[in-house]
Design an enzyme around this catalytic site. Sequence first.
Site, mmCIF file in Angstrom:
data_model
loop_
_atom_site.group_PDB
_atom_site.id
_atom_site.type_symbol
_atom_site.label_atom_id
_atom_site.label_comp_id
_atom_site.label_asym_id
_atom_site.label_seq_id
_atom_site.Cartn_x
_atom_site.Cartn_y
_atom_site.Cartn_z
ATOM 1 N N GLY A 1 0.784 -1.220 0.000
ATOM 2 C CA GLY A 1 0.000 0.000 0.000
ATOM 3 C C GLY A 1 0.817 1.271 0.000
ATOM 4 C CB THR A 2 -0.185 4.747 0.875
ATOM 5 O OG1 THR A 2 -1.208 4.853 -0.103
ATOM 6 C CG2 THR A 2 0.492 6.101 1.037
ATOM 7 C CB CYS A 3 2.514 2.309 4.774
ATOM 8 S SG CYS A 3 3.829 2.114 6.001
ATOM 9 N N GLY B 1 4.421 17.432 4.949
ATOM 10 C CA GLY B 1 5.128 18.639 4.547
ATOM 11 C C GLY B 1 6.415 18.864 5.296
ATOM 12 C CD GLU C 1 7.856 12.353 8.298
ATOM 13 O OE1 GLU C 1 7.713 11.886 9.440
ATOM 14 O OE2 GLU C 1 7.687 11.677 7.252
ATOM 15 C CG ASP D 1 -5.294 5.857 5.194
ATOM 16 O OD1 ASP D 1 -5.081 5.645 6.414
ATOM 17 O OD2 ASP D 1 -4.405 6.200 4.394
ATOM 18 C CG HIS E 1 24.204 8.383 32.785
ATOM 19 N ND1 HIS E 1 23.720 9.608 32.403
ATOM 20 C CD2 HIS E 1 25.564 8.505 32.848
ATOM 21 C CE1 HIS E 1 24.728 10.433 32.239
ATOM 22 N NE2 HIS E 1 25.862 9.791 32.511
#
Length: 448
Positions: free
Chosen positions: A39-41, A180, A182, A305, A438
Amino acid sequence: MTHFDLFIIGAGPGGYVAALEAAKLGKTVAVAERREVGGTCLNRGCIPTKALLRAARTYRLATHSQELGIHADGASCDTAAMYRRTREVTDSLRGGIEALFKRGKVELLRGTARVEGPGRVSVDGGEYTADRILIAAGSRPARPPIPGLDLPGVVTSDELLAGRGADARRLVIIGGGVIGVEFAQVFSDLGREITILEALPRILNNMDREISQNLTMILKKRGVSVHTGAGVSRIEADEGGLTCFYTEKEQEARVFADCVLVCTGRKPETEQLFAPGAEVPSERGFLRVNSDFETGLSGVYAVGDVVLGGIQLAHAAENQAKNAVRAMFGAPRLKDLSLIPACVFTDPEIAAVGITADEAKAADREVIVRKSLTSANGKSVVEGAERGFAKLVFDRASGVLVGAQLMCPHAAEMIGGLTAAIVGGLTEAQIERTVFPHPTVSEILSLD
């Protein structure tokens, strides 16, 4: 006529995850896809964008690391090679999905599918029946009614990720949402001249206000021109390329570009998806579903979507798919969908989940906000983080964590743990007792 327990339209994150989930339950499954699996992803969104972000950030580090004692004289950027590497990544991941389909005995049908009625689907003329149908058709870039959007050099994210406009020296981005900013990150890192035109009062307008403010300052420091409250009126062609006209503070202004990227939202891929008489209740093309993701047509479900009021994120679609499949076949739901984390892969990364302090105030809910700055975090300083912070939002009465907003290195990796903390009902006192290693960026979450 072939029959399946589940027929899925769309092989994006919602579709392929649903197929594999149903296969685990022992069901017969078919998936129809007219383009590439993933798909789009995978093909026109998350994955190729992150591949470009990695390449662009490497270039910026190579050319801006003198303070570290690193001098990469003669460093250059080969845009064609960047895009070639991006295609290699997506090709590899597509192959992985297809291998999972074969292992799960999921039948992949190449072609355009249409719902003909309850339990009936056609794919390029071939007819199939199924006990249940799942719509996971995804979305495509929306194109607002701005004169000049059809000019050569005006592109959507789909075209830019395919390489159109990738060599532009001057790029105007209409829309300051996630897509936009990114792309602004990618091409500003490559040394291009970037202008963002956002009609709303701030970029990333749906996120924590301080995130928007900080990112605006960071982008401007890196040479990006950011204009908010800027409505684009038209685009015109000229001898030097394109001129984008916009209104800001009631004054008309213009900016010149070699390429204009339009990223002002996405629209669902539901046109011509249903045969006459088989339509389901919808609004602006988005499908209405109930709590089990079933539409108004019996046995027809929808996720991702295409869902009205949903969140257009790959991981939202994936987990909706898992719950929807299990609801279809009487299995217990797996996922709590009330909390969907969101990530923005700028530098520094941005991630958020739950509610913000402003949202709590608007809902008359009393909260306590604990904030830490990256300037006091050793690992963040070592990594050169700019203007970062972490905010943890706690319910004042119960002390339970209800929201988190991060703007720091590795924020996208850290937000998953905070999402688990909210789902698990962790309190301020419990987090305060937690020991963080840490030196790590995660120390920014320490409350002592």
